[in-house]
Write a protein that holds these residues in place. Structure first.
Motif, PDB file in Angstrom:
ATOM      1  N   UNK A 175       0.830  -1.204   0.000  1.00  0.00           N
ATOM      2  CA  UNK A 175       0.000   0.000   0.000  1.00  0.00           C
ATOM      3  C   UNK A 175       0.867   1.257   0.000  1.00  0.00           C
ATOM      4  N   UNK A 176       1.909   1.249   0.797  1.00  0.00           N
ATOM      5  CA  UNK A 176       2.783   2.423   0.886  1.00  0.00           C
ATOM      6  C   UNK A 176       3.373   2.780  -0.470  1.00  0.00           C
ATOM      7  N   UNK A 177       3.880   1.785  -1.182  1.00  0.00           N
ATOM      8  CA  UNK A 177       4.482   2.060  -2.494  1.00  0.00           C
ATOM      9  C   UNK A 177       3.427   2.398  -3.540  1.00  0.00           C
ATOM     10  N   UNK A 178       2.265   1.769  -3.428  1.00  0.00           N
ATOM     11  CA  UNK A 178       1.184   2.071  -4.372  1.00  0.00           C
ATOM     12  C   UNK A 178       0.744   3.522  -4.232  1.00  0.00           C
ATOM     13  N   UNK A 179       0.657   3.997  -2.987  1.00  0.00           N
ATOM     14  CA  UNK A 179       0.255   5.388  -2.765  1.00  0.00           C
ATOM     15  C   UNK A 179       1.324   6.353  -3.260  1.00  0.00           C
TER      16      UNK A 179
END
Length: 374
Positions: A175-179
């Protein structure tokens, strides 16, 4: 298998249509439809999983169709003939046509929608599933992106495969990298930044015969008869009845004044409790629809109505009245797909493109560029 999956989709559409009309099917009625139309019986018990995935697809189509630069979101039929064609290429869920660089120019992108449910903080895509989607993208000569709905955060991100980490048999993204690598700004998914203090005036009446358009009722002071916002604490701009719920779902306020203005009426003035605040437009629309009971958080079901259709206008109007500024969240990592898409959308605005290309990347930072030249 292909025909069975199409049959499951057909049952989902029937069930959704019945719910839209206020005549929801029972679990037994849905099961009966599945048993009559799905030839692969092993898939029937998996209907709840299919249902969640289809609901996420429908929600993506609705939310992203509201974004200001999107011209159309077209669902692409999942039933393919000949049946063996899915072994080599797979049609993606949607094709989006959007303004690219100016109002006069448009471009098309293929989007595959995925739901990241529960408390999951990573999404994993099997390589063979990506390869057949990529083959369709290559033949269509249109870029392929993945729209991921992170249910725990209630946030959409749009990512290219370059933002995934390649494993032996899959691609994986957190999620962190996707955001951080979100590309939804190319569709006009603004990032709103609230830095200025904003004041909210509410007037309530205990007069049982008061005529008001507002729904809200204070437990102590009665029904709401006025709501307004001010950026200087003196001049207030009135809100309509559909606008205050956005304030309630997006901001925390603290009371700074309280007075009786008549025998029945009480005025309360509040200010933002915390600054700055940052929201993506698509996330604010989702939060607003939840607050207005237009969206069910668990099932992701929404029902079309005038509030849903006009939610972008409501959200953006309240944003302006609150002094919110428009920014663009730009991908943290520079890669081929991101560069092509950011250049296509913002290439003529050198200021924004240079921020993407030249900003020094720092851990735990995001890259944003103002809509306005500063």
């Amino acid at each position: 298998m292909a025909n069975s999956i199409q049959a499951i989709r057909n049952v989902y559409d029937i069930a959704k249509g019945a719910r839209d009309n206020g005549k929801s099917l029972t679990d037994e009625e849905i099961k009966d439809l599945l048993e009559k139309t799905v030839s692969d019986e092993s898939l029937i018990s998996k209907y709840p999983r299919f249902e969640k995935g289809y609901a996420a697809e429908d929600l993506f189509m609705r939310i992203f169709s509201l974004l200001p630069w999107v011209k159309s979101v077209v669902p692409l039929g999942q039933e393919q003939f000949p049946e063996k064609s899915k072994e080599t290429l797979q049609i993606s869920d949607y094709e989006i046509t959007f303004e690219a660089g100016s109002e006069e120019n448009t471009s098309c992108i293929l989007v595959e929608v995925k739901l990241v449910g529960g408390d999951k903080q990573t999404y994993e895509l099997q390589k063979y599933k990506y390869e057949v989607l990529k083959e369709y993208s290559t033949q269509k000569k249109e870029p392929l992106l993945f729209a991921l709905f992170w249910k725990k955060q209630m946030i959409w991100t749009v990512n290219s495969i370059e933002s995934f980490t390649e494993k032996s048999s899959s691609y994986k993204i957190s999620y962190e990298n996707a955001f951080k690598d979100d590309l939804s700004a190319i569709f006009g998914d603004y990032t709103y930044l609230f830095q200025r203090q904003c004041y909210r005036k509410s007037v309530f009446s205990n007069n049982n015969n008061v005529n008001t358009e507002f729904f809200h009722e204070h437990t102590q002071y009665g029904r709401t008869i006025y709501e307004g916002l001010s950026l200087d604490g003196k001049n207030f701009e009135q809100l309509c009845m559909l606008e205050p719920p956005l304030l309630d779902c997006a901001f925390d306020f603290k009371e700074i004044s309280h007075k009786k203005i008549s025998n029945s009426d009480t005025e309360i003035i509040e200010e933002f409790k915390k600054l700055p605040c940052v929201y993506k437009l698509s996330s604010l629309i989702l939060a607003y629809l939840l607050k207005m009971y237009c969206l069910d958080k668990d099932s992701l079901y929404y029902k079309e109505n005038i509030v849903v259709e006009n939610s972008f206008g409501i959200v953006d109007t309240v944003r302006r009245k609150c002094g919110g500024e428009k920014y663009y969240l730009l991908p943290y990592n520079i890669n081929r797909a991101a560069t092509q898409l950011i250049e296509m959308q913002f290439g003529e605005v050198k200021r924004i493109f240079n921020i993407y290309r030249n900003t020094q990347r720092k851990e735990d930072h995001i890259i944003i560029a103002s809509h306005e030249s500063k």
